[in-house]
Write a protein that holds these residues in place. Structure first.
Motif, PDB file in Angstrom:
ATOM      1  N   GLN A  82       0.842  -1.207   0.000  1.00  0.00           N
ATOM      2  CA  GLN A  82       0.000   0.000   0.000  1.00  0.00           C
ATOM      3  C   GLN A  82       0.874   1.252   0.000  1.00  0.00           C
ATOM      4  O   GLN A  82       0.544   2.244  -0.667  1.00  0.00           O
ATOM      5  N   GLU A  83       1.987   1.194   0.712  1.00  0.00           N
ATOM      6  CA  GLU A  83       2.911   2.346   0.740  1.00  0.00           C
ATOM      7  C   GLU A  83       3.498   2.582  -0.653  1.00  0.00           C
ATOM      8  O   GLU A  83       3.512   3.705  -1.169  1.00  0.00           O
ATOM      9  N   ARG A  84       3.947   1.503  -1.296  1.00  0.00           N
ATOM     10  CA  ARG A  84       4.530   1.622  -2.648  1.00  0.00           C
ATOM     11  C   ARG A  84       3.490   2.119  -3.652  1.00  0.00           C
ATOM     12  O   ARG A  84       3.802   2.837  -4.600  1.00  0.00           O
ATOM     13  N   LEU A  85       2.230   1.750  -3.400  1.00  0.00           N
ATOM     14  CA  LEU A  85       1.153   2.124  -4.339  1.00  0.00           C
ATOM     15  C   LEU A  85       1.014   3.639  -4.434  1.00  0.00           C
ATOM     16  O   LEU A  85       0.584   4.170  -5.469  1.00  0.00           O
ATOM     17  N   LYS A  86       1.435   4.340  -3.377  1.00  0.00           N
ATOM     18  CA  LYS A  86       1.324   5.814  -3.366  1.00  0.00           C
ATOM     19  C   LYS A  86       2.184   6.438  -4.479  1.00  0.00           C
ATOM     20  O   LYS A  86       1.940   7.573  -4.876  1.00  0.00           O
ATOM     21  N   SER A  87       3.191   5.671  -4.956  1.00  0.00           N
ATOM     22  CA  SER A  87       4.076   6.223  -6.002  1.00  0.00           C
ATOM     23  C   SER A  87       3.469   6.082  -7.389  1.00  0.00           C
ATOM     24  O   SER A  87       4.036   6.548  -8.371  1.00  0.00           O
ATOM     25  N   LEU A  88       2.329   5.371  -7.460  1.00  0.00           N
ATOM     26  CA  LEU A  88       1.690   5.126  -8.760  1.00  0.00           C
ATOM     27  C   LEU A  88       0.306   5.762  -8.760  1.00  0.00           C
ATOM     28  O   LEU A  88      -0.275   5.983  -7.704  1.00  0.00           O
ATOM     29  N   SER A  89      -0.242   5.999  -9.958  1.00  0.00           N
ATOM     30  CA  SER A  89      -1.636   6.468  -9.980  1.00  0.00           C
ATOM     31  C   SER A  89      -2.456   5.543 -10.868  1.00  0.00           C
ATOM     32  O   SER A  89      -1.953   4.988 -11.855  1.00  0.00           O
ATOM     33  N   GLN A  90      -3.708   5.330 -10.454  1.00  0.00           N
ATOM     34  CA  GLN A  90      -4.682   4.517 -11.191  1.00  0.00           C
ATOM     35  C   GLN A  90      -4.378   3.017 -11.162  1.00  0.00           C
ATOM     36  O   GLN A  90      -5.047   2.237 -11.821  1.00  0.00           O
ATOM     37  N   TRP A  91      -3.343   2.623 -10.431  1.00  0.00           N
ATOM     38  CA  TRP A  91      -3.108   1.184 -10.237  1.00  0.00           C
ATOM     39  C   TRP A  91      -3.816   0.760  -8.966  1.00  0.00           C
ATOM     40  O   TRP A  91      -4.033   1.575  -8.061  1.00  0.00           O
ATOM     41  N   GLN A  92      -4.198  -0.522  -8.913  1.00  0.00           N
ATOM     42  CA  GLN A  92      -4.805  -1.021  -7.690  1.00  0.00           C
ATOM     43  C   GLN A  92      -4.198  -2.371  -7.328  1.00  0.00           C
ATOM     44  O   GLN A  92      -3.681  -3.075  -8.218  1.00  0.00           O
ATOM     45  N   ILE A  93      -4.236  -2.662  -6.059  1.00  0.00           N
ATOM     46  CA  ILE A  93      -3.755  -3.963  -5.604  1.00  0.00           C
ATOM     47  C   ILE A  93      -4.960  -4.886  -5.563  1.00  0.00           C
ATOM     48  O   ILE A  93      -5.986  -4.561  -4.961  1.00  0.00           O
ATOM     49  N   VAL A  94      -4.855  -5.998  -6.269  1.00  0.00           N
ATOM     50  CA  VAL A  94      -5.935  -6.991  -6.283  1.00  0.00           C
ATOM     51  C   VAL A  94      -5.346  -8.281  -5.710  1.00  0.00           C
ATOM     52  O   VAL A  94      -4.133  -8.452  -5.640  1.00  0.00           O
ATOM     53  N   GLU A  95      -6.204  -9.150  -5.273  1.00  0.00           N
ATOM     54  CA  GLU A  95      -5.711 -10.411  -4.707  1.00  0.00           C
ATOM     55  C   GLU A  95      -6.433 -11.569  -5.395  1.00  0.00           C
ATOM     56  O   GLU A  95      -7.660 -11.568  -5.490  1.00  0.00           O
ATOM     57  N   HIS A  96      -5.675 -12.490  -5.948  1.00  0.00           N
ATOM     58  CA  HIS A  96      -6.268 -13.688  -6.571  1.00  0.00           C
ATOM     59  C   HIS A  96      -5.607 -14.898  -5.919  1.00  0.00           C
ATOM     60  O   HIS A  96      -4.374 -14.970  -5.878  1.00  0.00           O
ATOM     61  N   ASP A  97      -6.449 -15.816  -5.411  1.00  0.00           N
ATOM     62  CA  ASP A  97      -5.910 -17.026  -4.748  1.00  0.00           C
ATOM     63  C   ASP A  97      -4.853 -16.665  -3.702  1.00  0.00           C
ATOM     64  O   ASP A  97      -3.799 -17.299  -3.620  1.00  0.00           O
ATOM     65  N   GLY A  98      -5.123 -15.587  -2.971  1.00  0.00           N
ATOM     66  CA  GLY A  98      -4.216 -15.207  -1.886  1.00  0.00           C
ATOM     67  C   GLY A  98      -2.941 -14.539  -2.343  1.00  0.00           C
ATOM     68  O   GLY A  98      -2.053 -14.265  -1.529  1.00  0.00           O
TER      69      GLY A  98
END
Ligand SMILES: C[C@H](O)[C@H](O)[C@H]1CNC2=NC(N)=NC(=O)C2=N1
Length: 112
Positions: free
Chosen positions: A25-41
């Protein structure tokens, strides 16, 4: 400070630890319009890009493929009429690594 897209991708050994949710989540701040998704853990980094037609989406797909080949690190790309969805994660560690964020930043540059 080095731009994320210019950072060096470290070879990702299978012993490397995947990023924690908080680190990701911290690294995500450096990007825009990307999201973290989870598939099969498995946490993955995903973004969809819109295009005027299929040919444009296909050309973008080819360009992302080229940066992946250069880095030796590859995404899942779903290419359809007017849209391409890019999903990055590190297969060897079944999760997210800094490399995935670097390649996501490079993906954004290819889309420009
Ligand atoms: C042998 C080859 O270099 C490895 O399988 C690479 C290929 N591309 C890769 N891409 C991604 N996203 N994760 C990996 O673990 C990976 N490993």
């Amino acid at each position: 400070m080095t731009r994320l897209a210019d950072a060096i991708c470290e070879p990702c050994s299978k012993d490397a630890q995947p990023l924690s949710k908080d680190e990701a989540q911290e690294r995500l701040k450096s990007l825009s319009q990307w999201q973290i998704v989870e598939h099969d853990g498995i946490m993955k980094l995903s973004r969809s890009f819109k295009f005027r037609d299929f040919a444009s989406a296909l050309a973008f797909t080819q360009s992302v493929g080229e940066i992946a080949e250069q880095a030796g690190h590859h995404p899942v790309i779903v290419t359809e009429w007017g849209k391409a969805t890019v999903t990055w994660w590190s297969h060897a560690i079944k999760g997210l690594h800094l490399n995935d964020f670097i390649l996501a930043a490079r993906t954004d540059e290819v889309a420009e």
